[in-house]
Enzyme design. Structure first.
Site, PDB file in Angstrom:
ATOM      1  CD  GLU A   1       8.258  -3.177  -5.575  1.00  0.00           C
ATOM      2  OE1 GLU A   1       8.470  -2.049  -5.115  1.00  0.00           O
ATOM      3  OE2 GLU A   1       7.138  -3.573  -5.943  1.00  0.00           O
TER       4      GLU A   1
ATOM      5  CB  THR B   1       6.538   9.609 -10.289  1.00  0.00           C
ATOM      6  OG1 THR B   1       5.786   9.086 -11.366  1.00  0.00           O
ATOM      7  CG2 THR B   1       8.000   9.497 -10.618  1.00  0.00           C
TER       8      THR B   1
ATOM      9  CB  SER C   1       0.683   4.092  -5.681  1.00  0.00           C
ATOM     10  OG  SER C   1       1.895   3.516  -6.068  1.00  0.00           O
TER      11      SER C   1
ATOM     12  CB  SER D   1      -0.246  -5.858  -7.459  1.00  0.00           C
ATOM     13  OG  SER D   1       0.197  -4.880  -8.348  1.00  0.00           O
TER      14      SER D   1
ATOM     15  N   GLY E   1       0.827  -1.216   0.000  1.00  0.00           N
ATOM     16  CA  GLY E   1       0.000   0.000   0.000  1.00  0.00           C
ATOM     17  C   GLY E   1       0.855   1.257   0.000  1.00  0.00           C
TER      18      GLY E   1
HETATM   19  C1  LIG Z   1       0.552  -3.114 -12.914  1.00  0.00           C
HETATM   20  C2  LIG Z   1       0.851  -2.171 -11.822  1.00  0.00           C
HETATM   21  C3  LIG Z   1       0.896  -2.639 -10.530  1.00  0.00           C
HETATM   22  C4  LIG Z   1       1.144  -1.763  -9.469  1.00  0.00           C
HETATM   23  N1  LIG Z   1       1.140  -2.273  -8.207  1.00  0.00           N
HETATM   24  C5  LIG Z   1       1.297  -1.425  -7.160  1.00  0.00           C
HETATM   25  C6  LIG Z   1       1.197  -1.908  -5.815  1.00  0.00           C
HETATM   26  O1  LIG Z   1       1.011  -3.089  -5.594  1.00  0.00           O
HETATM   27  N2  LIG Z   1       1.314  -1.030  -4.809  1.00  0.00           N
HETATM   28  C7  LIG Z   1       1.545   0.293  -5.034  1.00  0.00           C
HETATM   29  O2  LIG Z   1       1.665   1.029  -4.068  1.00  0.00           O
HETATM   30  N3  LIG Z   1       1.634   0.796  -6.291  1.00  0.00           N
HETATM   31  C8  LIG Z   1       1.514  -0.047  -7.367  1.00  0.00           C
HETATM   32  N4  LIG Z   1       1.584   0.446  -8.648  1.00  0.00           N
HETATM   33  C9  LIG Z   1       1.750   1.881  -8.871  1.00  0.00           C
HETATM   34  C10 LIG Z   1       3.098   2.277  -9.413  1.00  0.00           C
HETATM   35  O3  LIG Z   1       4.047   2.276  -8.408  1.00  0.00           O
HETATM   36  C11 LIG Z   1       2.898   3.671 -10.054  1.00  0.00           C
HETATM   37  O4  LIG Z   1       2.155   3.472 -11.225  1.00  0.00           O
HETATM   38  C12 LIG Z   1       4.191   4.349 -10.389  1.00  0.00           C
HETATM   39  O5  LIG Z   1       4.857   4.723  -9.211  1.00  0.00           O
HETATM   40  C13 LIG Z   1       3.949   5.610 -11.236  1.00  0.00           C
HETATM   41  O6  LIG Z   1       2.997   6.457 -10.647  1.00  0.00           O
HETATM   42  P1  LIG Z   1       1.724   6.957 -11.466  1.00  0.00           P
HETATM   43  O7  LIG Z   1       1.098   5.795 -12.112  1.00  0.00           O
HETATM   44  O8  LIG Z   1       0.914   7.789 -10.581  1.00  0.00           O
HETATM   45  O9  LIG Z   1       2.340   7.858 -12.644  1.00  0.00           O
HETATM   46  P2  LIG Z   1       2.690   9.422 -12.570  1.00  0.00           P
HETATM   47  O10 LIG Z   1       3.376   9.715 -11.296  1.00  0.00           O
HETATM   48  O11 LIG Z   1       1.487  10.189 -12.935  1.00  0.00           O
HETATM   49  O12 LIG Z   1       3.761   9.533 -13.740  1.00  0.00           O
HETATM   50  C14 LIG Z   1       3.417   9.537 -15.099  1.00  0.00           C
HETATM   51  C15 LIG Z   1       4.677   9.515 -15.930  1.00  0.00           C
HETATM   52  O13 LIG Z   1       5.477  10.660 -15.657  1.00  0.00           O
HETATM   53  C16 LIG Z   1       6.799  10.280 -15.373  1.00  0.00           C
HETATM   54  N5  LIG Z   1       7.429  11.217 -14.436  1.00  0.00           N
HETATM   55  C17 LIG Z   1       6.939  11.637 -13.256  1.00  0.00           C
HETATM   56  N6  LIG Z   1       7.805  12.447 -12.661  1.00  0.00           N
HETATM   57  C18 LIG Z   1       8.872  12.536 -13.462  1.00  0.00           C
HETATM   58  C19 LIG Z   1      10.104  13.241 -13.402  1.00  0.00           C
HETATM   59  N7  LIG Z   1      10.425  13.987 -12.351  1.00  0.00           N
HETATM   60  N8  LIG Z   1      10.980  13.108 -14.434  1.00  0.00           N
HETATM   61  C20 LIG Z   1      10.672  12.327 -15.500  1.00  0.00           C
HETATM   62  N9  LIG Z   1       9.524  11.651 -15.607  1.00  0.00           N
HETATM   63  C21 LIG Z   1       8.636  11.757 -14.605  1.00  0.00           C
HETATM   64  C22 LIG Z   1       6.647   8.913 -14.761  1.00  0.00           C
HETATM   65  O14 LIG Z   1       7.842   8.193 -14.809  1.00  0.00           O
HETATM   66  C23 LIG Z   1       5.568   8.321 -15.626  1.00  0.00           C
HETATM   67  O15 LIG Z   1       6.136   7.835 -16.808  1.00  0.00           O
HETATM   68  C24 LIG Z   1       1.354  -0.398  -9.722  1.00  0.00           C
HETATM   69  C25 LIG Z   1       1.320   0.074 -11.037  1.00  0.00           C
HETATM   70  C26 LIG Z   1       1.070  -0.787 -12.090  1.00  0.00           C
HETATM   71  C27 LIG Z   1       1.020  -0.242 -13.480  1.00  0.00           C
END
Ligand SMILES: Cc1cc2nc3c(=O)[nH]c(=O)nc-3n(C[C@H](O)[C@H](O)[C@H](O)COP(=O)(O)OP(=O)(O)OC[C@H]3O[C@@H](n4cnc5c(N)ncnc54)[C@H](O)[C@@H]3O)c2cc1C
Lengths: 377, 294
Positions: free
Chosen positions: A244, A135, A129, A161, A127
């Protein structure tokens, strides 16, 4: 410098390999890790590995291991991930949940949780995100407020997940709302059955890997569920994330897929297709590149060296290998990959997960760039 | 040379928008799309409102691009690109190559299939037994046309229809890519991480800019090819569209993060559909071969 396996590690790989070949039904070869994450098969499989001492061999004996070398961690990952990950979601327990508890837990937490994990007997979810904190994980808003000898948790976690079958959630919450970013964050080991804790799946195109929304509505947990010190969870998290990131040796499975595809291409008379052989070689090379960089990271970990940069290098190489193999699979099989359970579709989905799950690959690129080019602002 | 729409083309696009609006707008269209259905209602309304037989190939391309951008689940415009006039089919038309798997988008709802068999193109009226629905992995309903069904049908043309089909797919890819660029640009300007909009991170800006170049390239290449009715140019546009779609689909997912995969953010369908189109167009080497036959 030398690059061979010790006799003990090699023996371990062979022993594990034989067990896997015996235990895994054929259809697993085509599953992507996470596709069958919490089934009774994965539970039985993990318990069976545990009973043979093969689930956590690299852990100390007192926590259910055999005190084997840290390299067995990656051998475990390679052998199991490439077999479709028959541990189900329990790979996370071994990769980072257990190590985090070992590192920061109280004696009671260690005695209880590490036993359950090394017995292959428990499912966890992560838990971290939130909608506002992806990010930028340090900006989480879920709160945990002290109330006597309890904490009361409120907030929402997303994209989780494996939450549906999980018994515990490794939860990140803010305990000091006035603190900046990472400081003021604590970790709780929360039973998912606690009243006020709800889990609802997201509708998504991921189809082979469910993710969930978890809400916390005045969830009361004993203070003893906190892992590490109050407001000091960020350090533990950084370590856990580092584990991880290279915990799933995706390159090994991508390589196995590449080899199976090469056989198919030859059988179907596709081997001479324009440019295809070049791409097969490029895919294999990308997988091997990821492997050596992951080994470099494990070496640093084994020696207690600073591992930030080498883990990031390895993670980026892993993601690249997954993407290259996916693109090859989709070109190879073309319209056949419209079918959800095809090799191409599975590889496509898992390659997209690779770039995001466990933290997005751009974060790793930023780490590498920072190491080479300085802070950038 | 004139890159602006004629009055007639502007009217056509406005009529398409009006039809989409009258059938519940983009919201309903998106619901139909994510439920992997076929939008028969929209198809019928388009048929009764717009006389597609009177449109040029270029106009049909513009219409199909517009519907792809709207996220519509209809083959109304694309089937008229492939079949021209006189062979019009009412429901969704699917297109299959007998030398390939028989898997195709919209098959579970199709009333007819255009089958390419070597240099021959045949139109097959489909019965329910001719189609096997399969779980879809790519943003469209998917099914397999049986080999027996692919063996039948009336000859309606030769190899030239393949190029029309490639043009139709490339057109859809262009519309989807353009919509994805717009949606992504808007999202990155709104989505804040690290205290500022993602749109301010240079690492993302150039990527979006490059994808905009690709999307616009597809769209103008298909328009040129359609206007000139140039078969080689159609194949070339398809080759460009195929490799671009292959690149853009995972790229946009990455730029959206996990939101790129979840239905509720309104973008996942576009990203999966780009993949679906790429798969139906076929591999880079297949598309290259098609160009090199000219
Ligand atoms: C299949 C799957 C399983 C997951 N399982 C889990 C889980 O079990 N538990 C959990 O806590 N989370 C989980 N996640 C969440 C995952 O950790 C986040 O998707 C990830 O951290 C990115 O956050 P976001 O999706 O909010 O993208 P955003 O933060 O909105 O980012 C969007 C894009 O912008 C880019 N970006 C952002 N900031 C910067 C920067 N400073 N410089 C360059 N690029 C940047 C990112 O790299 C990304 O490509 C899962 C995600 C997926 C897809």
């Amino acid at each position: 410098m030398e690059f061979s396996w010790s006799v003990a590690d090699q023996k371990f790989r062979e022993e594990l390999h034989d067990v896997i070949v015996d235990a895994i039904p054929e259809h697993w070869a085509n599953l992507i890790p996470g596709e069958e994450a919490t089934s009774s098969f994965t539970m039985d499989f993990s318990r069976m590995l545990a009973s043979k001492g093969l689930l956590t061999p690299h852990w100390p004996v007192e926590y259910g291991g055999r005190d084997a070398s840290g390299w067995q961690f990656i051998i475990l990952g390679e052998e199991l991930w490439s077999a479709g990950e028959p541990r189900g979601s329990q790979y996370m327990n071994v990769n980072w949940v257990g190590p985090a508890i070992m590192h920061a837990g109280t004696d009671e937490q260690k005695a209880y949780h590490l036993k359950r994990i090394s017995d292959g007997d428990v499912l966890w979810c992560q838990g971290f995100s939130e909608l506002g904190a992806g990010t930028d994980l340090a900006s989480i808003q879920t709160t945990a407020v002290r109330d006597g000898d309890h904490y009361v948790i409120n907030g929402e976690k997303v994209w989780t997940s494996y939450a549906q079958g999980a018994e515990f959630c490794f939860l990140l919450a803010r305990t000091d709302p006035s603190a900046e970013r990472g400081s003021g964050v604590s970790i709780f080991l929360v039973p998912t059955a606690t009243p006020g804790f709800t889990i609802v799946p997201f509708e998504s195109d991921l189809d082979i890997h469910e993710f969930n929304r978890m809400t916390f509505d005045n969830v009361r947990v004993p203070a003893s569920t906190m892992l590490g010190e109050e407001n000091n969870g960020w350090k533990v998290i950084k370590r856990a994330l580092s584990h991880e990131r290279i915990g799933g040796p995706r390159y090994e499975r991508a390589l196995a897929v590449t080899r199976r595809m090469a056989d198919t291409a030859k059988k179907r008379g596709w081997w001479e297709r324009d440019g295809l052989r070049t791409r097969f070689v490029a895919a294999e090379a990308a997988c091997e590149a990821a492997r050596v960089l992951v080994y470099q990271a494990i070496d640093a970990r084994e020696k207690g060296l600073q591992e930030n940069l080498v883990v990031s290098l390895a993670r980026v190489a892993i993601v690249r290998s997954e993407r290259l193999v996916a693109d090859l699979a989709l070109d190879l099989f073309e319209d056949e990959s419209l079918y959800r359970f095809s090799t191409g579709n599975g590889q496509f989905k898992t390659s997209m997960i690779a770039g995001l799950g466990g933290g997005s690959v751009e974060v790793q690129l930023n780490t590498i760039a920072r190491a080479l080019l300085g802070p950038g602002r | 040379m004139d890159f602006s729409p004629t009055e007639g083309q502007a009217t056509l696009l406005a009529s398409i928008d009006a039809v989409v609006e009258s059938r519940g707008g983009r919201e309903r269209v998106a619901r139909v799309a994510t439920s992997l259905a076929y939008d028969g209602e929209l198809d019928a309304q388009l048929r009764s409102t717009i006389d597609i037989d009177s449109l040029s190939l270029l106009d049909r391309v513009l219409a199909s691009d517009r519907l792809a951008q709207a996220g519509a689940a209809t083959t109304w415009a694309s089937r008229s690109i492939v079949l021209g006039n006189g062979n019009s089919v009412e429901g969704p038309l699917v297109v299959v190559d007998r030398a390939r798997s028989g898997l195709t988008r919209y098959a579970p709802f199709a009333t007819a299939a255009l089958v390419f068999d070597g240099d021959e193109s045949r139109l097959v009226q489909l019965e329910p037994v001719d189609v096997e629905e399969v779980p879809s992995g790519a943003g469209y309903p998917v099914g397999r046309i049986t080999d027996a069904a692919m063996a039948g049908g009336q000859v309606v043309g030769g190899a030239e229809l393949r190029n029309r089909w490639m043009l139709a797919l490339a057109t859809e890819a262009g519309g989807l890519a353009a919509a994805a660029v717009t949606l992504t640009s808007n999202h990155l300007q709104r989505r804040k991480q690290f205290g500022k909009p993602l749109a301010q991170f240079q690492a993302l800006r150039h990527r979006v800019a490059n994808h905009a170049v690709s999307a616009e390239s597809i769209r103008w290449m298909v328009r040129f090819a359609a206007d000139h009715e140039d078969e080689r140019a159609m194949a070339l546009a398809a080759a460009y569209a195929g490799s671009t779609a292959a690149e853009l689909s995972p790229e946009f997912v990455q730029l959206w993060g996990a939101r790129g995969l979840a239905h509720e953010f309104g973008v996942s369908t576009y990203l999966m559909r780009l993949e679906g189109i790429r798969l139906e167009l076929g591999s880079r080497d297949r598309l290259a071969e098609a160009v090199l036959t000219f």
